[in-house]
Design a protein around this motif. Sequence first.
Motif, PDB file in Angstrom:
ATOM      1  N   ASN A 199       1.015  -0.837  -0.021  1.00 47.99           N
ATOM      2  CA  ASN A 199      -0.067  -0.488  -0.063  1.00 47.99           C
ATOM      3  C   ASN A 199       0.814   1.529   0.062  1.00 47.99           C
ATOM      4  OD1 ASN A 199      -1.937   2.407   0.383  1.00 47.99           O
ATOM      5  ND2 ASN A 199      -2.477   1.801   2.621  1.00 47.99           N
ATOM      6  N   PRO A 200       1.039   1.707  -0.850  1.00 45.95           N
ATOM      7  CA  PRO A 200       1.847   3.276  -1.453  1.00 45.95           C
ATOM      8  C   PRO A 200       1.716   4.612   0.401  1.00 45.95           C
ATOM      9  CG  PRO A 200       0.193   3.383  -2.949  1.00 45.95           C
ATOM     10  CD  PRO A 200      -0.342   2.024  -2.017  1.00 45.95           C
ATOM     11  N   GLN A 201       0.349   4.042   0.385  1.00 51.28           N
ATOM     12  CA  GLN A 201       0.006   4.871   2.103  1.00 51.28           C
ATOM     13  C   GLN A 201       0.847   4.726   2.707  1.00 51.28           C
ATOM     14  OE1 GLN A 201      -4.165   5.711   3.663  1.00 51.28           O
ATOM     15  NE2 GLN A 201      -3.333   8.026   3.758  1.00 51.28           N
ATOM     16  N   ALA A 202       1.537   3.543   3.184  1.00 55.34           N
ATOM     17  CA  ALA A 202       2.215   2.751   4.023  1.00 55.34           C
ATOM     18  C   ALA A 202       3.795   3.416   4.046  1.00 55.34           C
ATOM     19  CB  ALA A 202       2.244   1.460   4.278  1.00 55.34           C
ATOM     20  N   LEU A 203       4.383   3.690   2.886  1.00 54.10           N
ATOM     21  CA  LEU A 203       5.577   4.627   2.870  1.00 54.10           C
ATOM     22  C   LEU A 203       6.579   3.408   3.168  1.00 54.10           C
ATOM     23  CD1 LEU A 203       5.065   8.684   3.850  1.00 54.10           C
ATOM     24  CD2 LEU A 203       4.468   7.275   1.754  1.00 54.10           C
ATOM     25  N   GLN A 220      16.537   3.217  -0.060  1.00 53.69           N
ATOM     26  CA  GLN A 220      16.676   3.258   1.273  1.00 53.69           C
ATOM     27  C   GLN A 220      16.000   4.790   2.327  1.00 53.69           C
ATOM     28  OE1 GLN A 220      18.171   0.641   3.120  1.00 53.69           O
ATOM     29  NE2 GLN A 220      18.505  -0.655   1.565  1.00 53.69           N
ATOM     30  N   LEU A 221      16.073   4.139   3.898  1.00 52.93           N
ATOM     31  CA  LEU A 221      15.210   5.768   4.181  1.00 52.93           C
ATOM     32  C   LEU A 221      16.866   6.584   4.922  1.00 52.93           C
ATOM     33  CD1 LEU A 221      13.304   6.368   6.171  1.00 52.93           C
ATOM     34  CD2 LEU A 221      14.011   5.244   8.197  1.00 52.93           C
ATOM     35  N   TYR A 222      16.740   7.555   4.655  1.00 50.77           N
ATOM     36  CA  TYR A 222      17.346   8.495   5.743  1.00 50.77           C
ATOM     37  C   TYR A 222      17.086   9.180   6.543  1.00 50.77           C
ATOM     38  CZ  TYR A 222      17.715  11.917   2.170  1.00 50.77           C
ATOM     39  OH  TYR A 222      17.318  12.436   0.624  1.00 50.77           O
ATOM     40  N   GLU A 223      17.720   9.505   7.804  1.00 48.49           N
ATOM     41  CA  GLU A 223      17.570  10.987   8.499  1.00 48.49           C
ATOM     42  C   GLU A 223      18.702  12.308   8.511  1.00 48.49           C
ATOM     43  OE1 GLU A 223      16.007   9.399  11.926  1.00 48.49           O
ATOM     44  OE2 GLU A 223      15.762   7.335  11.367  1.00 48.49           O
ATOM     45  N   LEU A 224      17.832  13.207   8.855  1.00 47.66           N
ATOM     46  CA  LEU A 224      18.620  14.188   9.371  1.00 47.66           C
ATOM     47  C   LEU A 224      18.536  14.831  10.365  1.00 47.66           C
ATOM     48  CD1 LEU A 224      17.686  16.620   5.142  1.00 47.66           C
ATOM     49  CD2 LEU A 224      19.024  14.357   6.245  1.00 47.66           C
ATOM     50  N   ALA A 225      20.186  15.160  11.051  1.00 46.92           N
ATOM     51  CA  ALA A 225      19.998  15.724  11.763  1.00 46.92           C
ATOM     52  C   ALA A 225      18.816  17.369  12.111  1.00 46.92           C
ATOM     53  CB  ALA A 225      21.042  16.527  12.419  1.00 46.92           C
ATOM     54  N   THR A 226      19.243  17.809  11.403  1.00 51.46           N
ATOM     55  CA  THR A 226      17.978  19.266  10.974  1.00 51.46           C
ATOM     56  C   THR A 226      18.107  19.238   9.313  1.00 51.46           C
ATOM     57  OG1 THR A 226      19.316  20.475  12.873  1.00 51.46           O
ATOM     58  CG2 THR A 226      18.358  21.979  11.273  1.00 51.46           C
ATOM     59  N   GLY A 227      16.299  18.768   9.694  1.00 58.28           N
ATOM     60  CA  GLY A 227      15.842  19.378   8.610  1.00 58.28           C
ATOM     61  C   GLY A 227      15.345  20.815   7.963  1.00 58.28           C
ATOM     62  N   LEU A 228      15.572  20.436   6.199  1.00 61.66           N
ATOM     63  CA  LEU A 228      14.508  22.071   6.377  1.00 61.66           C
ATOM     64  C   LEU A 228      12.958  22.587   6.517  1.00 61.66           C
ATOM     65  CD1 LEU A 228      15.130  24.244   3.937  1.00 61.66           C
ATOM     66  CD2 LEU A 228      13.420  23.195   2.309  1.00 61.66           C
ATOM     67  N   THR A 281       9.176  23.309   6.805  1.00 63.72           N
ATOM     68  CA  THR A 281       8.576  23.011   5.353  1.00 63.72           C
ATOM     69  C   THR A 281       6.426  23.602   6.002  1.00 63.72           C
ATOM     70  OG1 THR A 281      10.546  21.720   3.997  1.00 63.72           O
ATOM     71  CG2 THR A 281       7.770  22.317   2.780  1.00 63.72           C
ATOM     72  N   ASP A 282       6.526  24.262   6.242  1.00 62.09           N
ATOM     73  CA  ASP A 282       5.048  24.373   7.158  1.00 62.09           C
ATOM     74  C   ASP A 282       4.499  23.454   7.227  1.00 62.09           C
ATOM     75  OD1 ASP A 282       4.524  26.770   5.639  1.00 62.09           O
ATOM     76  OD2 ASP A 282       3.133  25.994   4.299  1.00 62.09           O
ATOM     77  N   TYR A 283       5.599  22.908   8.913  1.00 64.60           N
ATOM     78  CA  TYR A 283       5.236  21.338  10.568  1.00 64.60           C
ATOM     79  C   TYR A 283       4.519  20.403   9.061  1.00 64.60           C
ATOM     80  CZ  TYR A 283       5.042  25.514  13.212  1.00 64.60           C
ATOM     81  OH  TYR A 283       4.851  26.728  13.389  1.00 64.60           O
ATOM     82  N   THR A 284       5.512  19.937   8.075  1.00 65.02           N
ATOM     83  CA  THR A 284       4.755  18.615   6.788  1.00 65.02           C
ATOM     84  C   THR A 284       6.293  18.167   7.656  1.00 65.02           C
ATOM     85  OG1 THR A 284       6.692  19.593   5.600  1.00 65.02           O
ATOM     86  CG2 THR A 284       4.451  19.753   4.641  1.00 65.02           C
ATOM     87  N   GLU A 285       5.912  16.860   7.977  1.00 65.98           N
ATOM     88  CA  GLU A 285       6.309  15.365   8.355  1.00 65.98           C
ATOM     89  C   GLU A 285       6.837  15.214   7.177  1.00 65.98           C
ATOM     90  OE1 GLU A 285       6.833  14.236  11.515  1.00 65.98           O
ATOM     91  OE2 GLU A 285       4.431  15.660  11.941  1.00 65.98           O
ATOM     92  N   LYS A 286       8.222  14.092   6.894  1.00 67.31           N
ATOM     93  CA  LYS A 286       8.838  13.742   5.864  1.00 67.31           C
ATOM     94  C   LYS A 286       9.617  12.521   6.271  1.00 67.31           C
ATOM     95  CE  LYS A 286       9.478  19.082   5.354  1.00 67.31           C
ATOM     96  NZ  LYS A 286      11.424  19.949   4.778  1.00 67.31           N
ATOM     97  N   GLN A 287       9.357  11.934   4.592  1.00 69.58           N
ATOM     98  CA  GLN A 287      10.276  10.082   4.784  1.00 69.58           C
ATOM     99  C   GLN A 287      11.194  11.062   3.541  1.00 69.58           C
ATOM    100  OE1 GLN A 287       9.195   7.596   2.095  1.00 69.58           O
ATOM    101  NE2 GLN A 287       9.277   5.930   3.681  1.00 69.58           N
ATOM    102  N   ARG A 288      12.079  10.037   4.223  1.00 71.86           N
ATOM    103  CA  ARG A 288      13.801  10.633   2.641  1.00 71.86           C
ATOM    104  C   ARG A 288      14.274   9.934   2.184  1.00 71.86           C
ATOM    105  NH1 ARG A 288      13.554  14.316   6.806  1.00 71.86           N
ATOM    106  NH2 ARG A 288      13.824  16.932   5.656  1.00 71.86           N
ATOM    107  N   LEU A 289      14.495   9.107   1.440  1.00 69.74           N
ATOM    108  CA  LEU A 289      14.891   7.559   0.878  1.00 69.74           C
ATOM    109  C   LEU A 289      15.756   8.471   0.106  1.00 69.74           C
ATOM    110  CD1 LEU A 289      11.618   6.006   0.335  1.00 69.74           C
ATOM    111  CD2 LEU A 289      12.797   5.918   2.116  1.00 69.74           C
TER     112      LEU A 289
END
Length: 298
Positions: free
Chosen positions: A22-26, A33-41, A43-51
């Motif tokens: 299911n694409p909505q499950a991300l 591969q998933l990656y995370e940032l120490a400090t992110g940009l 953007t209007d309080y959005t959640e973000k998934q980075r791959l």
Amino acid sequence: MDANTSALLLPKLSDYNIFSGNPQALIPGNGFQLYELATGLFTDYTEKQRLIKVPAGTAITAVNDGLPQFPNGTILVKTFYYFNDKRAPAKGKRLIETRLLIKNNNQWVAGTYVWNPEQTGATLATSGSNTPVSWIDEKATTRKISYRIPGTRDCASCHNANNTLMPIGLKVRNLNIPVVRNGHPINQLQYLHEAGVMNDVNPQQCSTLPVWQNEKYSIQDRVRAYLDVNCAHCHSDAGSCARSVVRFAWDMPLDATRITEKRNRIVSLMARGRMPRTGTTVVDSAALALIKQYFQLQ
């Protein structure tokens, strides 16, 4: 989006086989591969998934603490979404957009894919647009905004280095953090190496960008980390704000940035929602309060 750019991008996000099930499950699939940032940009309080995905047999190569070198065929994926109720993520989320950066023939191509109301897929956008969004925040307040989905030209205004499209946040120092993968803690640089994404790097020989919300760091380091991620890409000799005298790069000595000299201007622009100038429609009130506090201590 010009014809040359659109010709390099597939019409549907599903064409890239980024997500499993299911694409909505991300759920990342197909080598992403998933990656995370120490400090992110912000953007209007959005959640973000980075791959990230690199072609088999290749890897991104760290040459210093900044942006690594990326092989052709690299795909960077960032999905923007809101939890319906941020206090209870299990109540579901709404996917808004997924942005791709793809390196082809030593050049990066950007594309924005807008998710449909049914949350079953996303299609390539030909221009920027606005969409109404509402969610319940951590304080049980219902928030409503007109979220701006950027067009290709909007992306290029920030992802710009000497008029060349480039990634921004995926710097080695911004990746050098502990993460949890497969239920176990691991340094992210080590994890990306073990996953076949990155060359072998000794995390202890790399600097780490502070998490700007983390009070264990000094207020100066927190503010500078925030300004580096949100402002330095434009306020650089190669960026779209090259004519500005202010610089925000983390690795630049404070005296050379002119941040404190221009403090009133910085606060004024942020308070009016004019910095960062792209990707936001509301003010990051917590960051602004911290920056004001920092300047009062100078």
